[in-house]
Write an enzyme that holds these catalytic residues in place. Structure first.
Site, PDB file in Angstrom:
ATOM      1  CD  GLU A 283      -1.391  97.125 -31.557  1.00 35.75           C
ATOM      2  OE1 GLU A 283      -0.156  97.151 -31.575  1.00 35.75           O
ATOM      3  OE2 GLU A 283      -2.100  97.449 -32.528  1.00 35.75           O
TER       4      GLU A 283
ATOM      5  CG  HIS B 294      -0.179 105.791 -31.185  1.00 39.79           C
ATOM      6  ND1 HIS B 294       0.599 105.079 -30.297  1.00 39.79           N
ATOM      7  CD2 HIS B 294      -0.158 105.068 -32.322  1.00 39.79           C
ATOM      8  CE1 HIS B 294       1.046 103.974 -30.883  1.00 39.79           C
ATOM      9  NE2 HIS B 294       0.592 103.948 -32.104  1.00 39.79           N
TER      10      HIS B 294
END
Ligand SMILES: [Zn+2]
Length: 354
Positions: free
Chosen positions: A213, A24
């Site tokens: 998130e 990521h």
């Protein structure tokens, strides 16, 4: 302080020598600060002060906070306005990964922002793929590219990007490996992006959207149900709902956990507050990642130092590294080599404690 550099390094084996995969990492966000300053100087672009000091971004987990983050990201992206700059970013991202023990990098690119400078989406993607190829040969870091759409744009744009991703994946198997969805989770309706993800998945690309998130379990559920992710960008908020976490584990959905990013964006107070232990104990497969090291002032290795700082021993750190490699789409021989390296790392004697 929430930067990785503030985390105590502790004792144990050298984490830079631990083979791992970095899954990521955003294109502009991967840029070295010095490169940003060089490119800005060449272009006579004046950067905001927040990008010229070496402190990590720190914002509240609100729309306003995200806006501040986005404004800085946009300011950094403004210098990436040529083929040369694009190539330099990829080369340096891989060099930095190599120095931190990453043998597999899956770099996430939304070509939309770079396309106007190089003649369109297709040339932008071709530059990225060509440099990935050259850089892989030069650095020995295996590189896969994830084409990412943005939640702030129309879902039809996402479909266009998915088709382009598929076309390039067919042309050079193994280079474009996934399709992502990024930007503020509170923007757009996740379900509207399902057709784009279907196009990508049907062609064998990994589904790797952001989720969990800024928003909690309900949003994670929506992303899981609509986009059938192989891995979730972040996904840490699933820790708040044991049943959801269990489903994620059962389905084998990987979590790209980025502690420094979570701390910078105010999702958790400190990187060490990210519920890594809860996720690991539940059996989740995790790939620790840096997300946007340029803004968060914390690179891949710092995320492993954070795991060590919360008390994970070398066996657990090796397990995390092995998870990241298994979650990657690295070619079989790369995967086997890296996993063998993890075992070897654990077999080397640990340095004596101070
Ligand atoms: Zn991200």
């Amino acid at each position: 302080m929430s930067t990785g550099s503030a985390v105590s390094t502790g004792t144990g084996r050298d984490l830079a020598a631990l083979p791992k995969a970095h899954l990521h990492l955003h294109f502009t966000g991967s840029m070295r600060p010095q490169t940003l300053w060089d490119l800005a100087a060449e272009r006579r672009i004046r950067l905001p002060r927040s990008l010229t000091d070496d402190t990590a971004l720190q914002v509240e987990p609100t729309h306003r906070g995200w806006f501040r983050f986005q404004r800085q990201y946009d300011a950094a992206r403004a210098v990436v306005d040529s083929e040369g700059a694009m190539r330099r970013l990829i080369r340096e991202a891989a060099e930095d990964d190599a120095a931190e023990g990453s043998g597999r990098l899956e770099l996430q690119v939304d070509p939309t922002s770079y396309a106007p400078h190089v003649g369109g989406l297709t040339p932008a993607i071709e530059i990225v793929l060509d440099e990935a190829r050259l850089t892989e040969d030069a650095t020995g870091v295996s590189i896969g590219i994830i084409i990412a759409a943005s939640r702030t744009r129309h879902p039809l744009d996402a479909r266009t990007l998915a088709r382009l991703a598929v076309r390039h994946a067919e042309r050079e198997p193994g280079r474009v490996v996934g399709f992502g969805l990024s930007n503020d989770e509170r923007r757009g309706d996740t379900r509207d992006f399902a057709p784009a993800f279907r196009i990508a998945r049907e062609a064998g690309l990994l589904s790797v959207p952001h989720g969990g998130e800024l928003l909690g379990p309900d949003h994670v559920r929506e992303v899981v149900d609509s986009l059938a992710p192989d891995r979730l960008g972040h996904g840490v908020r699933a820790a708040q709902d044991p049943r959801l976490l269990e489903q994620i584990v059962e389905r084998g959905i990987g979590l790209e956990v980025c502690p420094a990013s979570n701390a910078s964006l105010g999702v958790f107070r400190e990187a060490t507050d990210v519920p890594l232990r809860t996720l690991v104990d539940a059996g989740a497969l995790i790939a620790l990642s840096a997300d946007d090291p340029l803004l968060f002032n914390s690179r891949l290795l710092d995320q492993y130092e954070t795991a060590r700082a919360i008390g994970m021993d070398d066996g657990e750190l090796a397990h995390l590294a092995a998870s990241s490699i298994r979650l990657s789409s690295a070619p079989e021989q790369v995967r086997a080599r890296l996993l063998g390296g993890v075992e070897e790392w654990l077999r080397t004697p640990a340095p004596p404690a101070d």
